[in-house]
Structure formats: structure tokens, C-alpha cells
Motif scaffolding. Structure first.
Motif, short mmCIF file in Angstrom:
data_model
loop_
_atom_site.label_atom_id
_atom_site.label_comp_id
_atom_site.label_asym_id
_atom_site.label_seq_id
_atom_site.Cartn_x
_atom_site.Cartn_y
_atom_site.Cartn_z
N ARG A 134 0.84 -1.19 0.00
CA ARG A 134 0.00 0.00 0.00
C ARG A 134 0.88 1.25 0.00
N LEU A 135 0.78 2.03 -1.05
CA LEU A 135 1.59 3.23 -1.17
C LEU A 135 1.25 4.26 -0.10
N ASP A 136 -0.02 4.29 0.35
CA ASP A 136 -0.37 5.24 1.40
C ASP A 136 0.33 4.90 2.70
N VAL A 137 0.47 3.61 2.99
CA VAL A 137 1.18 3.18 4.19
C VAL A 137 2.66 3.55 4.09
N ALA A 138 3.25 3.32 2.91
CA ALA A 138 4.65 3.67 2.70
C ALA A 138 4.87 5.17 2.84
N ASP A 140 3.04 7.33 4.55
CA ASP A 140 2.90 7.71 5.96
C ASP A 140 4.14 7.33 6.77
N LEU A 141 4.68 6.14 6.49
CA LEU A 141 5.87 5.69 7.20
C LEU A 141 7.04 6.64 6.97
N LEU A 142 7.23 7.02 5.71
CA LEU A 142 8.33 7.92 5.37
C LEU A 142 8.13 9.30 5.97
N ALA A 143 6.89 9.76 5.99
CA ALA A 143 6.61 11.08 6.55
C ALA A 143 6.92 11.12 8.04
N GLU A 144 6.66 10.02 8.73
CA GLU A 144 6.81 10.00 10.18
C GLU A 144 8.21 9.57 10.64
N ILE A 167 7.35 -0.71 -7.69
CA ILE A 167 8.70 -0.39 -7.25
C ILE A 167 9.10 1.05 -7.57
N ARG A 168 8.81 1.50 -8.79
CA ARG A 168 9.20 2.86 -9.16
C ARG A 168 8.54 3.90 -8.25
N GLN A 169 7.24 3.72 -7.97
CA GLN A 169 6.53 4.67 -7.10
C GLN A 169 7.09 4.64 -5.68
N LEU A 170 7.37 3.44 -5.18
CA LEU A 170 7.96 3.32 -3.84
C LEU A 170 9.33 3.98 -3.78
N ALA A 171 10.14 3.76 -4.82
CA ALA A 171 11.48 4.34 -4.86
C ALA A 171 11.40 5.87 -4.92
N ASP A 172 10.43 6.40 -5.66
CA ASP A 172 10.28 7.85 -5.74
C ASP A 172 9.96 8.44 -4.35
N LEU A 173 9.04 7.78 -3.63
CA LEU A 173 8.68 8.25 -2.29
C LEU A 173 9.89 8.24 -1.36
N ALA A 174 10.65 7.13 -1.42
CA ALA A 174 11.81 6.98 -0.54
C ALA A 174 12.91 7.97 -0.91
N GLN A 175 13.10 8.16 -2.21
CA GLN A 175 14.16 9.07 -2.67
C GLN A 175 13.89 10.49 -2.18
#
Length: 402
Positions: A134-138, A140-144, A167-175
Motif C-alpha cells: 500500500r503506497l499510502d502506508v509507505a 505515511d511511514l516515510l513522513a513519520e 517499485i518505481r513509485q515506492l522508490a520515488d517516495l523513498a528518494q
């Protein structure tokens, strides 16, 4: 005349390609340690470096980013444990590892090791009912927790239910949050398009024996600026991140397997996907209480691996089904072969919200480059009798315990 068994466990390991066998045999005839400076050593080194270049080209990476390992498990350990230690050493507040709840045990157990032995905090990324993170969970995790996160690990495609991750969307959030990402792409390479350069991830694991290469070969793709501490010492042959004498012959076979599987990916996905659809439709049409796990649409090979068919049979124990099918000449599994022999429901299915009783009747059927229509038809012919006997065993067990 004996009948050849049906092999439907390609996600565990697949047949070594004949040209790979020839490549290994030819290379093994040349004596030389790739670290030696004499002519024989230089010849072995040339084989290793040319193989490195071939793998890099196939996966859209730089040759210097290819670090050879003994397989996916070692690559996962190096990425998760080595990545965590390096980030924590550079910034002591980075004491947290995040991973999806459906990871392979090579990642899960690495995270648990850090939790138990190195005082790490582990945070889990939940998935939806199809096994998709779930991208929303990811987000929120990164924000907090971005400031304390050392690394995030999310597999490219799940080894049990075949779900392909964003994967690309998750990597963008993490980056954006400044957190490195590792992906276990063991199941993805050769089945879906994989570009290391375009993925956005910092670390990527793959292995040879899922692609028609030899067991005991694999690699971790690591960007030049990726922070990783080595787990082994004694030579630093692979960018000072991995020590040990390199198996030139195995690496040559591994490189050829990567090349072949990537080059043939599109045509294989079409052929194998059609076999998977034939298997799933045939099982559902039997009317014996079969359900499909994970994201599934007939003809679709991007949200789910083309070769993966994961079925749940109500009122059965998966282990009983496995043994009954095996006796009928059908090789399949109930989940990851790395946890074979453990009689408990799959952590992947439970994480997807499937009730424990339903998760017990799981069968993973995985097709590969040697699979045929006859394999599918023989499985479908053997399934009804296996289900009947498996349900009878469950009923008898319940009566005896009543």
C-alpha cells in the motif's frame, strides 16, 4: 515405460538451459583463479569481467554496479544487514529497517536478526488483499520516520502469489525522503521488465537458478553511491563489499542465463501466461472449491508474474495435497521452498488478510521455460482425486480429535 514427472515448481528452481551447461563446461576447462596475475588468472578474470558487462547490459546497469554473490539469499543479506550497518555508522539515529510483510525469509530473517542482535527497530509495510504494498502506508511511514530509517526493502515480485509491486513509485517516495531502497528481484528478472537505472532503487538482488542458470550464482546490483558494509572478509574481490574466490565458470553460465531470459522475456511471458490461464481456468472449472490468490486477470502479465498460479482449495491441508500430487507425478509446492517442511500457513497469505483456515489449503503452481500444455493437463487430471483424498484426511482427523 515410466512417465516423466510433471514439474510445476519453477519458482523454487528451474531447469538449467542446455547452452548454459555448455558455457559452464567450456569455461571449467580453463584453469585459473581470477585474482591471480599470471596468464591463466588473467583469462579467468576476463571471463568474469565480460560476464559482468553482459549482466549489466541486460539489466540496464553499469558493470561496476554488479557485485557477484552466491545467490539471492546472500545478496539480500548483504543489502539489508550491510546497508543498515553502513547507514547507522554514518548517522547513528538511523536505527530502523522497513520491509513489506510479504518478503522472502532472506529479507524477513535479516530484519529480525537486526532487531534481536543490533537493537534495530523494524517497521512493516502492509499489503492489500492482492499482496500489493500500500503506497499510502509507505508514504505515511516515510513522513513519520524518514530521519530514523536506514533502509527499505520491498521485493519486485512476490515469490508465492506472483504479485508485482509498484517499485518505481515506492522508490520515488523513498528518494524524496532520503531513504535508500533495496528490492529482491529474484522472481522478477526474466519475467517482467527490469531496468536498474530506471527503477530508482539503490540495491537489487537476483539469482541464477530461477533463470536457467546454475545454483550458487547471483548478484547484488549496487549503485556506486550506495552505502553498504561487507559481511565477509578476506580479499574484497567484489568492490570491497564481498570477499571470496570468484567462480568464473558459474558466473559465465549465470551471465548467459540472464541474457537469454531477458531477451526471451516477452515471448516467454505470452506463452507461459497462456499456460497459466489454462491451468487456472481448468482448476476453477472443476467445481471442487478452488480460489485464486493474488492479483489475477486472464491474459495479464504485468501485475502478476506470467508463470505464477496460486490456488487455495477449501477443506484441505496444502501439505497433504502436495504429497498426494507428488505421488501422482506432479511436483509443486505450498509456498517458498526455502521454508519447506514447516507445517504452518504462509505468512504471505496471512498478511493479505486470508483467514488461516483458508490459507492452509494453498498450492503454488509455477511454470517455466520447459513447461508445456501436457504438464497443465496432467495436473488438472490429477487434482480432483488428490482433493478428495486430502479432504477425507482432514475429516478423519477431525473425527478422531472430537
Amino acid at each position: 515405460m515410466s512417465v516423466e514427472p510433471v514439474y510445476l515448481d519453477h519458482a523454487a528452481t528451474t531447469a538449467v538451459r542446455p547452452d548454459v551447461v555448455d558455457e559452464i563446461a567450456t569455461t571449467m576447462r580453463h584453469l585459473g583463479n581470477p585474482s591471480a596475475l599470471h596468464a591463466s588468472g588473467r583469462l579467468a578474470r576476463r571471463t568474469v569481467e565480460e560476464s559482468r558487462e553482459r549482466i549489466a547490459q541486460a539489466l540496464d546497469a553499469r558493470p561496476s554496479e554488479v557485485i557477484f554473490t552466491s545467490g539471492g539469499t546472500e545478496a539480500d543479506n548483504l543489502a539489508v544487514v550491510g546497508g543498515f550497518r553502513a547507514r547507522r555508522a554514518a548517522d547513528p539515529q538511523r536505527t530502523t529497517v522497513a520491509a513489506s510483510t510479504i518478503e522472502h525469509h532472506a529479507v524477513l530473517d535479516s530484519a529480525e536478526y537486526l532487531l534481536e542482535h543490533e537493537a534495530a527497530t523494524v517497521r512493516w509495510l502492509e499489503v492489500d488483499g492482492t499482496g500489493r504494498v500500500r503506497l499510502d502506508v509507505a508514504s505515511d511511514l516515510l513522513a513519520e520516520h524518514a530521519a530514523e530509517l536506514a533502509i527499505i526493502s520491498v521485493m519486485w515480485a512476490n515469490n508465492e502469489v506472483g504479485t508485482v509491486q509498484p517499485i518505481r513509485q515506492l522508490a520515488d517516495l523513498a528518494q524524496e525522503a532520503g531513504v535508500p531502497v533495496h528490492t529482491d528481484a529474484v522472481q522478477a528478472v526474466g519475467q517482467v521488465p527490469v531496468s536498474f537505472a530506471k527503477s530508482g532503487v539503490d540495491l537489487l538482488s537476483l539469482t541464477g537458478h530461477k533463470l536457467g542458470g546454475p545454483v550458487g550464482t547471483g548478484a547484488l546490483l549496487a549503485r556506486r553511491d550506495a552505502q553498504v558494509q561487507p559481511l565477509t572478509f578476506g580479499g574484497g574481490q567484489e568492490r570491497q563489499l564481498r570477499s571470496g574466490t570468484l567462480d568464473a565458470a558459474g558466473i559465465a553460465g549465470f551471465a548467459l542465463a540472464v541474457e537469454r531470459s531477458v531477451a526471451e522475456r516477452e515471448s516467454n511471458a505470452h506463452r507461459i501466461g497462456a499456460l497459466r490461464d489454462r491451468l487456472v481456468k481448468g482448476a476453477l472449472d472443476l467445481g471442487i472449491g478452488v480460489e485464486v490468490s493474488g492479483a489475477y486477470t486472464a491474459g495479464e502479465t504485468t501485475d502478476r508474474l506470467a508463470g505464477n498460479a496460486h490456488l487455495r482449495v477449501t477443506g484441505c491441508e496444502g501439505d497433504s495435497l502436495l504429497y498426494l500430487l507428488d505421488a501422482a507425478g506432479i511436483a509443486c509446492s505450498t509456498g517458498s521452498a526455502c521454508t519447506a517442511g514447516v507445517p504452518r500457513p504462509s505468512h504471505v497469505l496471512l498478511a493479505m488478510g486470508i483467514p488461516e483456515e483458508d490459507a492452509r489449503g494453498a498450492l503454488r503452481l509455477s511454470l517455466g521455460h520447459t513447461s508445456s500444455q501436457d504438464d497443465v493437463d496432467r495436473f488438472l487430471a490429477a487434482l480432483p482425486a488428490a482433493v478428495t483424498r486430502a479432504r477425507s484426511a482432514v475429516d478423519a482427523s477431525r473425527r478422531s480429535s472430537a
